[in-house]
Design an enzyme around this catalytic site. Structure first.
Site, PDB file in Angstrom:
ATOM      1  N   ARG A 206      52.783  71.274  74.961  1.00 22.72           N
ATOM      2  CA  ARG A 206      52.923  70.891  73.696  1.00 22.72           C
ATOM      3  C   ARG A 206      52.221  71.041  72.876  1.00 22.72           C
ATOM      4  O   ARG A 206      50.769  70.906  73.012  1.00 22.72           O
ATOM      5  CB  ARG A 206      53.044  69.079  73.844  1.00 22.72           C
ATOM      6  CG  ARG A 206      53.411  68.359  72.520  1.00 22.72           C
ATOM      7  CD  ARG A 206      53.884  66.859  72.596  1.00 22.72           C
ATOM      8  NE  ARG A 206      52.722  66.263  72.677  1.00 22.72           N
ATOM      9  CZ  ARG A 206      52.869  64.557  72.612  1.00 22.72           C
ATOM     10  NH1 ARG A 206      54.232  64.301  72.553  1.00 22.72           N
ATOM     11  NH2 ARG A 206      51.934  64.070  72.804  1.00 22.72           N
TER      12      ARG A 206
ATOM     13  N   LYS B 218      59.987  60.888  71.875  1.00 21.55           N
ATOM     14  CA  LYS B 218      60.543  60.026  70.972  1.00 21.55           C
ATOM     15  C   LYS B 218      60.078  60.249  69.378  1.00 21.55           C
ATOM     16  O   LYS B 218      60.847  59.958  68.587  1.00 21.55           O
ATOM     17  CB  LYS B 218      60.048  58.408  71.267  1.00 21.55           C
ATOM     18  CG  LYS B 218      58.574  58.265  71.402  1.00 21.55           C
ATOM     19  CD  LYS B 218      58.271  57.043  71.901  1.00 21.55           C
ATOM     20  CE  LYS B 218      56.822  56.630  72.480  1.00 21.55           C
ATOM     21  NZ  LYS B 218      55.923  57.844  72.320  1.00 21.55           N
TER      22      LYS B 218
ATOM     23  N   ARG C 119      46.917  68.660  70.774  1.00 23.33           N
ATOM     24  CA  ARG C 119      46.216  67.360  70.607  1.00 23.33           C
ATOM     25  C   ARG C 119      45.391  67.172  71.775  1.00 23.33           C
ATOM     26  O   ARG C 119      45.475  67.593  72.771  1.00 23.33           O
ATOM     27  CB  ARG C 119      47.373  66.166  70.987  1.00 23.33           C
ATOM     28  CG  ARG C 119      48.067  66.253  69.719  1.00 23.33           C
ATOM     29  CD  ARG C 119      49.402  64.985  70.051  1.00 23.33           C
ATOM     30  NE  ARG C 119      49.034  63.828  70.549  1.00 23.33           N
ATOM     31  CZ  ARG C 119      49.799  62.800  70.488  1.00 23.33           C
ATOM     32  NH1 ARG C 119      51.010  62.846  69.824  1.00 23.33           N
ATOM     33  NH2 ARG C 119      49.487  61.705  71.197  1.00 23.33           N
TER      34      ARG C 119
ATOM     35  N   ARG D 137      53.595  48.418  71.778  1.00 20.55           N
ATOM     36  CA  ARG D 137      53.172  49.180  73.005  1.00 20.55           C
ATOM     37  C   ARG D 137      52.512  47.903  74.218  1.00 20.55           C
ATOM     38  O   ARG D 137      52.377  48.351  75.281  1.00 20.55           O
ATOM     39  CB  ARG D 137      52.082  50.135  72.903  1.00 20.55           C
ATOM     40  CG  ARG D 137      52.699  51.528  72.694  1.00 20.55           C
ATOM     41  CD  ARG D 137      51.314  52.544  72.649  1.00 20.55           C
ATOM     42  NE  ARG D 137      51.376  53.776  73.175  1.00 20.55           N
ATOM     43  CZ  ARG D 137      51.758  54.657  72.068  1.00 20.55           C
ATOM     44  NH1 ARG D 137      51.964  54.437  71.022  1.00 20.55           N
ATOM     45  NH2 ARG D 137      51.516  55.956  72.584  1.00 20.55           N
TER      46      ARG D 137
ATOM     47  N   ARG E  82      47.277  58.123  80.326  1.00 23.93           N
ATOM     48  CA  ARG E  82      48.297  57.832  79.371  1.00 23.93           C
ATOM     49  C   ARG E  82      49.783  57.177  80.196  1.00 23.93           C
ATOM     50  O   ARG E  82      50.292  56.220  79.661  1.00 23.93           O
ATOM     51  CB  ARG E  82      48.632  58.747  78.218  1.00 23.93           C
ATOM     52  CG  ARG E  82      47.489  58.902  77.041  1.00 23.93           C
ATOM     53  CD  ARG E  82      47.877  60.254  76.380  1.00 23.93           C
ATOM     54  NE  ARG E  82      48.939  59.964  75.580  1.00 23.93           N
ATOM     55  CZ  ARG E  82      49.395  61.322  74.856  1.00 23.93           C
ATOM     56  NH1 ARG E  82      49.104  62.367  75.314  1.00 23.93           N
ATOM     57  NH2 ARG E  82      50.520  60.797  74.121  1.00 23.93           N
TER      58      ARG E  82
END
Ligand code: AMP
Length: 214
Positions: free
Chosen positions: A125, A13, A158, A86, A169
């Site tokens: 990532r 996203k 990250r 969220r 998460r």
């Protein structure tokens, strides 16, 4: 115009939102980026948010709504929200804020990606700490290993992309964020898009939906 981008962590996203925002002349507002900057700069917001973010938990709703309120009221322009809302209270808070200025959410784009795909993507990532561009091994590689294509800075991982935090998460997403699908479906503004296709194909679908909503 006000557009929300919904989707689990790692659904792409952020990548799609930043492209869509510049293509459609919307202001890209990523609460994750705002919070990461606050942590980096050591502001009061950053100090408060840090422990939640590192555990993969959500930052309290009142802090998030405070960030959004400042921006929505200051500008009154078109927005693309990425990573917000969220929770149901955040969505209700946003609706109240927008009601006050005679506005409302026009469209919610929901990027659908399976749990396995999320775990695979997040473990590969990397991001650029300078310009926030993201890369994925092995599908979306920078031209030079470890270096950002856009600004030349060294890429980093990250802190919340470790396997344990990713699992939390995902759980948080299912428990607290997924109920937003129903919230917006009932308002007839939710559009689901398959997020497990090439980046270009997804982008052209998203852009088409935004165009037909304008
Ligand atoms: P993201 O980059 O959108 O995945 O966000 C990274 C982290 O920032 C999340 O795991 C949360 O800890 C926090 N965060 C970002 N946006 C929100 C939000 N709207 N509500 C609560 N926490 C948020």
């Amino acid at each position: 115009m006000l557009v929300i981008m919904l989707g689990p962590p790692g659904s792409g996203k952020g990548t799609q939102a930043s492209r869509l925002a510049s293509d459609k002349d919307l202001e890209h507002l990523s609460t994750g980026d705002i919070l990461r900057n606050a942590v980096k700069e050591g502001t009061d917001l950053g100090l408060e948010a840090k422990r939640y973010m590192e555990a993969g938990d959500l930052v309290p709703d009142d802090l998030i709504l405070g960030i959004i309120k400042e921006r929505v009221q200051d500008d009154g322009k078109s927005f693309l929200f990425d990573g917000f809302p969220r929770t149901i209270p955040q969505a209700e808070g946003l609706d109240n804020m927008l009601n006050e200025i005679g506005s409302g959410v026009d469209l919610v784009l929901d990027l659908e990606v399976s749990d396995n795909e999320v775990i695979n993507r997040l473990s590969g990532r990397f991001f650029c700490p300078q310009c926030q561009a993201t890369y994925n091994y092995p599908n979306n590689l920078p031209k030079k290993e470890g270096i950002c294509d856009k600004c030349g800075a060294g890429l980093e991982k990250r802190k919340d992309d470790t396997e344990e935090v990713v699992k939390n998460r995902l759980k948080v997403y299912k428990d607290q964020t997924q109920p937003l699908q129903d919230y917006y479906r009932k308002k007839s503004i939710l559009k689901a898009v398959n997020g497990e296709r090439p980046i270009e194909t997804i982008f052209s679908d998203l852009a088409g939906i935004v165009d037909s909503t304008k």
